[in-house]
Design an enzyme around this catalytic site. Structure first.
Site: not given
Ligand code: PLP
Length: 375
Positions: A201, A179, A327, A237
């Site tokens: 992203h 972040q 997540c 790859t």
């Molecule tokens: N770590 C943090 C603090 C995040 O906010 C996120 C995504 O929400 C991730 C890890 C995971 O990133 P990625 O979507 O690239 O797996």
């Protein structure tokens, strides 16, 4: 219908400049970067130019930058590789880490690869430095994992002080800076960090492209084995267009950092003040007013029938916000971060997260709908 996208901590929209790079590389540079012919060499050159740009941006050496498929993968790569390869006997982490760190630490403990210790955090989420000192004194062969900026509350830890402490005890320090990358100037120096993870992203780059910084002094064995890609560290790859998009997005983020930061900070403050005027029982998580993550405002909601379904009610008004990390927001488990800050107690909360593409009018619209919902 109006759409107001206030979920930029979950993911950010691609910028036109990034889309152009993606299109260009996808259509013209499709050679396999491991091929020795002209098309392959061109792909290889793109990847190595991007690596140089990322390394220059973070003041580290190009040999310390590895491209991955996501920050989840970067985090897993560090923790699992250290666990499987006897590089640690103890792992210390904060309970407010992202699920991809939390669940991996729990897996490592279950496998018996390391003993796991959870750091105490205060009511804002700051790591208790005395507790860290205590644990470091008790533990040998230790890896510490603490994130830079919390994805739910926006709280920024003093990761430099944490890193220094860990290194003074001879430990390894892993920092999930997902972040923070693109939003704060970062220098990846071995006196502070061994491993740092990032994800394109979250700063207007493509999904499915991550970075892992691995300090030259702390190289781990690979997790994904196969070909010799990424200097034998990550077989498979390479995602040439994704890497090119990541580098372009990173470059744009840092070129415009000050301008975007001041715009985003003003929107966040406007929403916070507007909500304070609306009701006096909204709570603001993290540490607003400090040097925290200006892209995130996490609002603890009052005991009110609308609070439990606020994210859905906002969605019906075209406002995209979130109730926890992307997540876990699909699950009904509440937020482990909010629970940790409230000593186990649940409180419904909503996370608004901003980018430079948001406008003051969108904040007015959001405040108007919040007023309508809570009236
Ligand atoms: N770590 C943090 C603090 C995040 O906010 C996120 C995504 O929400 C991730 C890890 C995971 O990133 P990625 O979507 O690239 O797996």
């Amino acid at each position: 219908m109006t759409t107001v996208y206030l979920d930029n901590a979950a993911t950010t929209p691609l910028l036109p400049g990034v889309i152009n790079v993606l299109k260009d590389v996808m259509t013209k540079e499709y050679g396999n970067p491991s091929s020795i012919h002209k098309m392959g060499r061109e792909g290889r050159t793109i990847i190595e130019e991007c690596r140089k740009l990322v390394a220059n941006q973070f003041a580290c050496s190009i040999g310390e930058i590895f491209f991955t498929g996501s920050a989840t993968e970067s985090n897993n790569m560090v923790l699992l590789s250290a666990g499987m390869n006897d590089r640690m006997k103890n792992i210390i982490a904060s309970p407010t880490e992202h699920p991809c760190v939390l669940n991996t630490v729990k897996f490592i403990e279950k496998k018996g690869w390391a003993n796991c210790h959870w750091l105490r955090v205060d009511e804002k989420g700051y790591v208790d430095m005395d507790h860290l000192e205590e644990l470091l004194n008790e533990c040998e062969d230790v890896l510490v994992s603490v994130m830079y900026a919390n994805n739910e509350t926006g709280l920024v830890q003093d990761v430099h002080a944490i890193g220094e402490k860990v290194k003074a005890h001879g430990g390894l320090f892993h920092c999930d800076a997902v972040q923070a990358a693109g939003h704060f100037q970062l220098e990846l120096k071995p006196e502070h960090f061994d491993y740092v993870s990032m994800s394109a992203h979250k700063f207007h780059g493509p999904k499915g492209t991550g970075v892992l910084f691995m300090s030259g002094d702390s190289i781990l064995p690979p997790l994904i084995r196969g070909g010799a890609q990424e200097r034998n560290m990550r077989a498979g790859t390479e995602n040439t267009h994704g890497i090119a998009g990541l580098a372009k997005a990173l470059d744009l983020s840092y070129q415009n950092l000050n301008e975007w930061r001041s715009h985003i900070s003003s929107l966040r403050l406007k929403l916070m003040h507007g909500l304070q005027d609306l009701r006096d029982d909204f709570k603001f998580y993290g540490d607003p007013g400090s040097e925290d993550l200006y892209t995130v405002l996490n609002v603890g909601l009052p005991d009110h029938p609308k609070s439990e379904m606020l994210v859905m009610l906002l969605d019906m008004e075209g406002i995209c916000a979130s109730g926890g990390s992307a997540c876990s927001s699909g699950s009904q488990q509440g937020s482990h971060v909010i629970r940790a800050l409230n000593r186990g107690k649940e409180q419904p909360s909503v996370r608004f997260s901003f980018s430079h593409l948001n406008t003051a009018e969108e904040i007015d619209y959001t405040l108007e709908k919040m007023k309508k919902i809570y009236e």
